[in-house]
Design a protein around this motif. Sequence first.
Motif, PDB file in Angstrom:
ATOM      1  N   ASP A 271      49.707  24.840  10.554  1.00 34.85           N
ATOM      2  CA  ASP A 271      51.554  24.255   9.941  1.00 34.85           C
ATOM      3  C   ASP A 271      51.825  25.047  11.181  1.00 34.85           C
ATOM      4  O   ASP A 271      51.802  26.387  10.962  1.00 34.85           O
ATOM      5  CB  ASP A 271      51.868  24.697   9.099  1.00 34.85           C
ATOM      6  CG  ASP A 271      52.853  23.672   8.315  1.00 34.85           C
ATOM      7  OD1 ASP A 271      53.496  23.605   9.127  1.00 34.85           O
ATOM      8  OD2 ASP A 271      53.019  23.814   7.593  1.00 34.85           O
ATOM      9  N   PRO A 272      52.888  24.477  11.922  1.00 30.99           N
ATOM     10  CA  PRO A 272      54.083  25.039  12.663  1.00 30.99           C
ATOM     11  C   PRO A 272      54.816  25.857  12.679  1.00 30.99           C
ATOM     12  O   PRO A 272      56.007  26.945  12.589  1.00 30.99           O
ATOM     13  CB  PRO A 272      54.502  24.468  14.243  1.00 30.99           C
ATOM     14  CG  PRO A 272      54.191  22.874  13.391  1.00 30.99           C
ATOM     15  CD  PRO A 272      52.832  23.155  12.698  1.00 30.99           C
ATOM     16  N   SER A 273      55.296  25.569  10.454  1.00 28.17           N
ATOM     17  CA  SER A 273      55.855  26.780  10.050  1.00 28.17           C
ATOM     18  C   SER A 273      55.334  28.045   9.548  1.00 28.17           C
ATOM     19  O   SER A 273      55.908  28.491   9.194  1.00 28.17           O
ATOM     20  CB  SER A 273      56.778  26.136   8.982  1.00 28.17           C
ATOM     21  OG  SER A 273      55.785  25.115   8.034  1.00 28.17           O
ATOM     22  N   ALA A 274      54.343  28.221   9.918  1.00 37.86           N
ATOM     23  CA  ALA A 274      53.907  29.316   9.676  1.00 37.86           C
ATOM     24  C   ALA A 274      53.768  30.619  10.197  1.00 37.86           C
ATOM     25  O   ALA A 274      54.066  30.782  11.600  1.00 37.86           O
ATOM     26  CB  ALA A 274      51.894  29.285   9.319  1.00 37.86           C
ATOM     27  N   PRO A 275      54.126  32.249   9.729  1.00 38.11           N
ATOM     28  CA  PRO A 275      54.346  32.756   9.836  1.00 38.11           C
ATOM     29  C   PRO A 275      53.630  33.570  11.334  1.00 38.11           C
ATOM     30  O   PRO A 275      53.784  33.622  12.542  1.00 38.11           O
ATOM     31  CB  PRO A 275      54.362  33.687   8.995  1.00 38.11           C
ATOM     32  CG  PRO A 275      53.561  33.497   7.860  1.00 38.11           C
ATOM     33  CD  PRO A 275      53.611  31.725   8.010  1.00 38.11           C
ATOM     34  N   PHE A 277      52.087  30.603  12.987  1.00 39.15           N
ATOM     35  CA  PHE A 277      52.281  30.323  13.704  1.00 39.15           C
ATOM     36  C   PHE A 277      52.958  31.166  15.339  1.00 39.15           C
ATOM     37  O   PHE A 277      51.909  31.364  16.906  1.00 39.15           O
ATOM     38  CB  PHE A 277      52.629  29.114  14.359  1.00 39.15           C
ATOM     39  CG  PHE A 277      52.819  27.843  15.451  1.00 39.15           C
ATOM     40  CD1 PHE A 277      51.864  27.757  16.453  1.00 39.15           C
ATOM     41  CD2 PHE A 277      54.105  28.128  15.658  1.00 39.15           C
ATOM     42  CE1 PHE A 277      52.116  27.311  17.207  1.00 39.15           C
ATOM     43  CE2 PHE A 277      54.108  27.322  17.124  1.00 39.15           C
ATOM     44  CZ  PHE A 277      53.500  26.983  17.360  1.00 39.15           C
ATOM     45  N   GLY A 278      53.700  31.784  14.879  1.00 35.25           N
ATOM     46  CA  GLY A 278      55.032  32.344  15.479  1.00 35.25           C
ATOM     47  C   GLY A 278      54.233  34.038  16.445  1.00 35.25           C
ATOM     48  O   GLY A 278      54.222  33.890  17.923  1.00 35.25           O
ATOM     49  N   ARG A 281      51.449  32.164  19.297  1.00 33.19           N
ATOM     50  CA  ARG A 281      52.320  32.007  20.375  1.00 33.19           C
ATOM     51  C   ARG A 281      52.861  32.802  21.494  1.00 33.19           C
ATOM     52  O   ARG A 281      52.805  32.430  22.434  1.00 33.19           O
ATOM     53  CB  ARG A 281      53.759  30.944  19.381  1.00 33.19           C
ATOM     54  CG  ARG A 281      54.295  30.321  20.766  1.00 33.19           C
ATOM     55  CD  ARG A 281      53.912  29.031  21.284  1.00 33.19           C
ATOM     56  NE  ARG A 281      52.957  29.795  23.015  1.00 33.19           N
ATOM     57  CZ  ARG A 281      53.159  29.347  23.902  1.00 33.19           C
ATOM     58  NH1 ARG A 281      53.144  27.820  23.712  1.00 33.19           N
ATOM     59  NH2 ARG A 281      52.332  29.909  24.716  1.00 33.19           N
ATOM     60  N   THR A 292      47.858  19.928  14.035  1.00 31.70           N
ATOM     61  CA  THR A 292      49.071  20.080  13.150  1.00 31.70           C
ATOM     62  C   THR A 292      48.033  19.975  11.741  1.00 31.70           C
ATOM     63  O   THR A 292      48.592  20.366   9.737  1.00 31.70           O
ATOM     64  CB  THR A 292      50.236  19.493  12.976  1.00 31.70           C
ATOM     65  OG1 THR A 292      50.234  18.236  13.259  1.00 31.70           O
ATOM     66  CG2 THR A 292      51.449  20.005  13.902  1.00 31.70           C
ATOM     67  N   GLN A 302      58.479  15.733  15.399  1.00 27.12           N
ATOM     68  CA  GLN A 302      58.686  16.935  14.902  1.00 27.12           C
ATOM     69  C   GLN A 302      57.087  17.320  16.571  1.00 27.12           C
ATOM     70  O   GLN A 302      57.657  18.192  16.963  1.00 27.12           O
ATOM     71  CB  GLN A 302      57.673  17.436  14.043  1.00 27.12           C
ATOM     72  CG  GLN A 302      57.115  18.772  14.005  1.00 27.12           C
ATOM     73  CD  GLN A 302      56.269  19.612  13.103  1.00 27.12           C
ATOM     74  OE1 GLN A 302      55.014  18.631  12.513  1.00 27.12           O
ATOM     75  NE2 GLN A 302      56.203  20.449  12.534  1.00 27.12           N
ATOM     76  N   GLU A 305      59.513  17.663  19.984  1.00 25.35           N
ATOM     77  CA  GLU A 305      60.694  18.343  19.835  1.00 25.35           C
ATOM     78  C   GLU A 305      59.639  19.348  20.025  1.00 25.35           C
ATOM     79  O   GLU A 305      60.737  20.302  21.185  1.00 25.35           O
ATOM     80  CB  GLU A 305      61.279  18.634  18.495  1.00 25.35           C
ATOM     81  CG  GLU A 305      62.243  17.291  18.635  1.00 25.35           C
ATOM     82  CD  GLU A 305      62.414  17.154  16.516  1.00 25.35           C
ATOM     83  OE1 GLU A 305      62.164  18.588  16.084  1.00 25.35           O
ATOM     84  OE2 GLU A 305      63.724  16.939  16.646  1.00 25.35           O
ATOM     85  N   LEU A 306      58.824  20.125  19.938  1.00 26.01           N
ATOM     86  CA  LEU A 306      57.749  21.390  19.836  1.00 26.01           C
ATOM     87  C   LEU A 306      57.809  21.259  21.596  1.00 26.01           C
ATOM     88  O   LEU A 306      57.487  22.305  22.383  1.00 26.01           O
ATOM     89  CB  LEU A 306      56.724  21.705  18.751  1.00 26.01           C
ATOM     90  CG  LEU A 306      57.088  21.421  17.689  1.00 26.01           C
ATOM     91  CD1 LEU A 306      55.614  21.946  17.034  1.00 26.01           C
ATOM     92  CD2 LEU A 306      57.618  23.074  17.546  1.00 26.01           C
TER      93      LEU A 306
END
Length: 368
Positions: A271-275, A277-278, A281, A292, A302, A305-306
Motif C-alpha cells: 500500500d503506497p500509504s504504508a510507511p 513504502f517511503g 522508495r 497495490t 491513484q 498520480e504516482l
Amino acid sequence: MTFKLDGDAALLKPIQVGATTAENRIFMAPLTRSRAQSDGTPSELAAQYYAQRASAGIIISEATAVSQGGNGAYVNTPGNYTDRHQEKWAEVADAVHDAGGRMFMQLWHVGRMAHPEISGVESVAPSAVAADMSAHTPTGKKPLPVPRALGTTELAPIVEQFRAAARRAVDAGMDGVEIHAANGYLLHQFASDVTNRRTDAYGGSPENRARLAAEVVEAVAAEIGAGRVGLRISPGNTAGGMAEVDTVGVYEALLNRISALDMAYLHVLIDPSAPEFGTIRALWSGTLVLNTGRNVDTKFCQLEELAEWGVIGAAAVGRGFLANPDLIDRLRVGAELNEPDVATFYAPGPVGYTDYPTLADLRQPESA
C-alpha cells in the motif's frame, strides 16, 4: 467500472526498463492460474492467453518454479527446469513478441508452502516452522506439514536452480526474469525474522536474512545481465502465513547490497500509504514498479498520480488484465471494464482464461 487515461497520461508513456523498452507503464502482474500440465509444462492455451494481453508494457508471467522441490504450493503451476518446459515457454514468448509485446518470467521457490502430495518431495524452509495453512492437494484439502530446515550447504544449489531457470527463460525468448522474494515464499521466508530462526550466515541479522535473495539476484544478473532482472518484494505482507517484526531492516540490507547492479526494476507489493513504502522508495534509485494488491489494482487514478509525480516508474495490474485482455485500449477510450470471474481463476480450460471479450469482439455483428 470505467476510467479514461488522457493521451498524455504518464502511465501511457514508454519507459526503458533495463534492456527492455516498454511501450507503456502498465505492466501485467504475475497471476497464478493453475492451468499448467501435471508435470509443470505450460498449458496449450498459455501462448494464446499471454498473447491476448501483449499490449501491457511488460507481461510478468505467473510464478514459475525453478525446480520440482520449488513447486507444489498449488496444483498445476508451471516450472522452467526441463527441456519440455523451456520448449513450451518458447512458444509463449514467440506468441507475445509476434503480438508486439514484452515478457518477463517470474521465478519462485515456494519453500514451506509446498505440500508433498503436490510436489512429490518433502517441503523445505529456512527453519522448521510450518505455515498455519492448508493446501488443496489432489486428494483434498490438507494442512501444510512442518518443513525440513535447509542445511547451509543446500543453499548454493538453490541459487544455482534460479540461475539455470533464468538461463532457460532467456534462451526461450523471454525479455527477462523477475525473482520472486515476496508473498510468503522461500526467499521471503528467509527474509523474515519470524520464519527464519537460523544461527548460520543466513539467519539473525538483516544482512544475513537478506543473503539468499541477494545471492540469487547476483547469480541471475551474472548469467543473463542485470538489465534483464527484476525483483519482487512485499515488506510486511502476511500472505502465506507470514509475519515480520522488522519490516524495513532486511529490505534495506537487501537493496543496499544489490543497488549497484543496475537491475531492470524493483517490483514492490505494498500500500503506497504504508510507511515502509517511503523507506523503500528512498532506498531505490532505479525503476520502481508498484503493485497495490488485488483489491485496488484497478484504481488507476491513484496510480496515474504516482506515475505523474515520478514516485513510481510503472504499475503492475493483476485482475484488471485477467478480465480485460485489451485493458490498455479500454483505458485509452474510457470503455467499461469486464469484471473478473473469481470462480474461474483456477479452473481448467478456456473459460475465464482466454474467453474474456475485447472491445473488438463486442463490435462484431452477431451471426445471422
